[in-house]
Design a protein around this motif. Structure first.
Motif, mmCIF file in Angstrom:
data_model
loop_
_atom_site.group_PDB
_atom_site.id
_atom_site.type_symbol
_atom_site.label_atom_id
_atom_site.label_comp_id
_atom_site.label_asym_id
_atom_site.label_seq_id
_atom_site.Cartn_x
_atom_site.Cartn_y
_atom_site.Cartn_z
ATOM 1 N N LEU A 51 0.829 -1.208 0.000
ATOM 2 C CA LEU A 51 0.000 0.000 0.000
ATOM 3 C C LEU A 51 0.864 1.259 0.000
ATOM 4 O O LEU A 51 0.560 2.224 -0.718
ATOM 5 C CB LEU A 51 -0.935 0.012 1.202
ATOM 6 C CG LEU A 51 -2.091 -0.974 1.163
ATOM 7 C CD1 LEU A 51 -2.912 -0.866 2.452
ATOM 8 C CD2 LEU A 51 -2.968 -0.746 -0.043
ATOM 9 N N LEU A 52 1.938 1.271 0.771
ATOM 10 C CA LEU A 52 2.825 2.431 0.800
ATOM 11 C C LEU A 52 3.497 2.670 -0.549
ATOM 12 O O LEU A 52 3.632 3.818 -0.988
ATOM 13 C CB LEU A 52 3.888 2.268 1.892
ATOM 14 C CG LEU A 52 3.406 2.514 3.316
ATOM 15 C CD1 LEU A 52 4.510 2.169 4.309
ATOM 16 C CD2 LEU A 52 2.981 3.947 3.484
ATOM 17 N N GLU A 54 2.260 1.902 -3.454
ATOM 18 C CA GLU A 54 1.248 2.443 -4.361
ATOM 19 C C GLU A 54 0.942 3.906 -4.057
ATOM 20 O O GLU A 54 0.781 4.716 -4.965
ATOM 21 C CB GLU A 54 -0.014 1.599 -4.305
ATOM 22 C CG GLU A 54 0.175 0.236 -4.935
ATOM 23 C CD GLU A 54 -1.116 -0.528 -5.126
ATOM 24 O OE1 GLU A 54 -2.187 -0.012 -4.755
ATOM 25 O OE2 GLU A 54 -1.047 -1.644 -5.658
ATOM 26 N N VAL A 55 0.866 4.263 -2.792
ATOM 27 C CA VAL A 55 0.546 5.650 -2.420
ATOM 28 C C VAL A 55 1.703 6.582 -2.773
ATOM 29 O O VAL A 55 1.493 7.664 -3.332
ATOM 30 C CB VAL A 55 0.202 5.739 -0.917
ATOM 31 C CG1 VAL A 55 0.177 7.174 -0.442
ATOM 32 C CG2 VAL A 55 -1.133 5.059 -0.645
ATOM 33 N N LEU A 56 2.925 6.178 -2.473
ATOM 34 C CA LEU A 56 4.071 7.052 -2.685
ATOM 35 C C LEU A 56 4.485 7.167 -4.150
ATOM 36 O O LEU A 56 5.021 8.194 -4.567
ATOM 37 C CB LEU A 56 5.256 6.579 -1.845
ATOM 38 C CG LEU A 56 5.041 6.660 -0.327
ATOM 39 C CD1 LEU A 56 6.239 6.067 0.400
ATOM 40 C CD2 LEU A 56 4.789 8.083 0.114
ATOM 41 N N SER A 57 4.224 6.136 -4.959
ATOM 42 C CA SER A 57 4.642 6.183 -6.362
ATOM 43 C C SER A 57 3.500 6.579 -7.297
ATOM 44 O O SER A 57 3.742 6.789 -8.490
ATOM 45 C CB SER A 57 5.198 4.826 -6.792
ATOM 46 O OG SER A 57 4.162 3.859 -6.850
ATOM 47 N N ASN A 58 2.291 6.673 -6.790
ATOM 48 C CA ASN A 58 1.107 6.964 -7.618
ATOM 49 C C ASN A 58 0.993 5.991 -8.784
ATOM 50 O O ASN A 58 0.661 6.376 -9.899
ATOM 51 C CB ASN A 58 1.135 8.407 -8.121
ATOM 52 C CG ASN A 58 0.947 9.392 -7.003
ATOM 53 O OD1 ASN A 58 0.209 9.133 -6.051
ATOM 54 N ND2 ASN A 58 1.626 10.521 -7.090
ATOM 55 N N ASP A 59 1.318 4.730 -8.546
ATOM 56 C CA ASP A 59 1.276 3.695 -9.563
ATOM 57 C C ASP A 59 0.894 2.386 -8.874
ATOM 58 O O ASP A 59 1.040 2.249 -7.658
ATOM 59 C CB ASP A 59 2.653 3.571 -10.222
ATOM 60 C CG ASP A 59 2.596 2.940 -11.595
ATOM 61 O OD1 ASP A 59 1.491 2.596 -12.043
ATOM 62 O OD2 ASP A 59 3.663 2.806 -12.210
ATOM 63 N N THR A 60 0.407 1.406 -9.646
ATOM 64 C CA THR A 60 0.078 0.126 -9.038
ATOM 65 C C THR A 60 1.352 -0.625 -8.693
ATOM 66 O O THR A 60 2.409 -0.407 -9.309
ATOM 67 C CB THR A 60 -0.784 -0.738 -9.986
ATOM 68 O OG1 THR A 60 -0.010 -1.067 -11.131
ATOM 69 C CG2 THR A 60 -2.056 -0.014 -10.379
ATOM 70 N N TRP A 64 4.765 -0.937 -10.881
ATOM 71 C CA TRP A 64 5.985 -0.452 -10.227
ATOM 72 C C TRP A 64 7.058 -1.526 -10.184
ATOM 73 O O TRP A 64 8.242 -1.267 -10.393
ATOM 74 C CB TRP A 64 5.649 0.028 -8.808
ATOM 75 C CG TRP A 64 6.817 0.470 -8.002
ATOM 76 C CD1 TRP A 64 7.396 1.691 -8.008
ATOM 77 C CD2 TRP A 64 7.547 -0.324 -7.050
ATOM 78 N NE1 TRP A 64 8.446 1.714 -7.114
ATOM 79 C CE2 TRP A 64 8.554 0.498 -6.507
ATOM 80 C CE3 TRP A 64 7.431 -1.627 -6.601
ATOM 81 C CZ2 TRP A 64 9.443 0.047 -5.552
ATOM 82 C CZ3 TRP A 64 8.326 -2.081 -5.642
ATOM 83 C CH2 TRP A 64 9.329 -1.249 -5.133
#
Length: 69
Positions: A51-52, A54-60, A64
């Protein structure tokens, strides 16, 4: 005279019965409550890590990690 089976099997006192640092359970291999608890904790850490990412990279996570183009 001692037999070979006596020397192959250690006495019960030699087995480490130290409880876990966080629970009163005795750490054991296999399908034990202790093993299931530790496995669940690692699964929670892994899920939060995904989850982190995905949130920090703005990508799945799969994109990623390079698993999906």
């Amino acid at each position: 005279m001692t037999s070979k089976t006596d020397s192959a099997n250690p006495p019960e006192a030699a087995v480490d019965q130290t409880p876990s640092a966080t629970t009163p359970d005795i750490p054991a291999f296999g399908w034990s409550g202790y093993a299931e608890r530790v496995n669940g904790r690692f699964a929670m850490v892994g899920f939060i890590s995904v989850l982190l990412v995905e949130v920090l990279s703005n990508d799945t996570f799969l994109h990623w990690a390079g698993l999906v183009p």
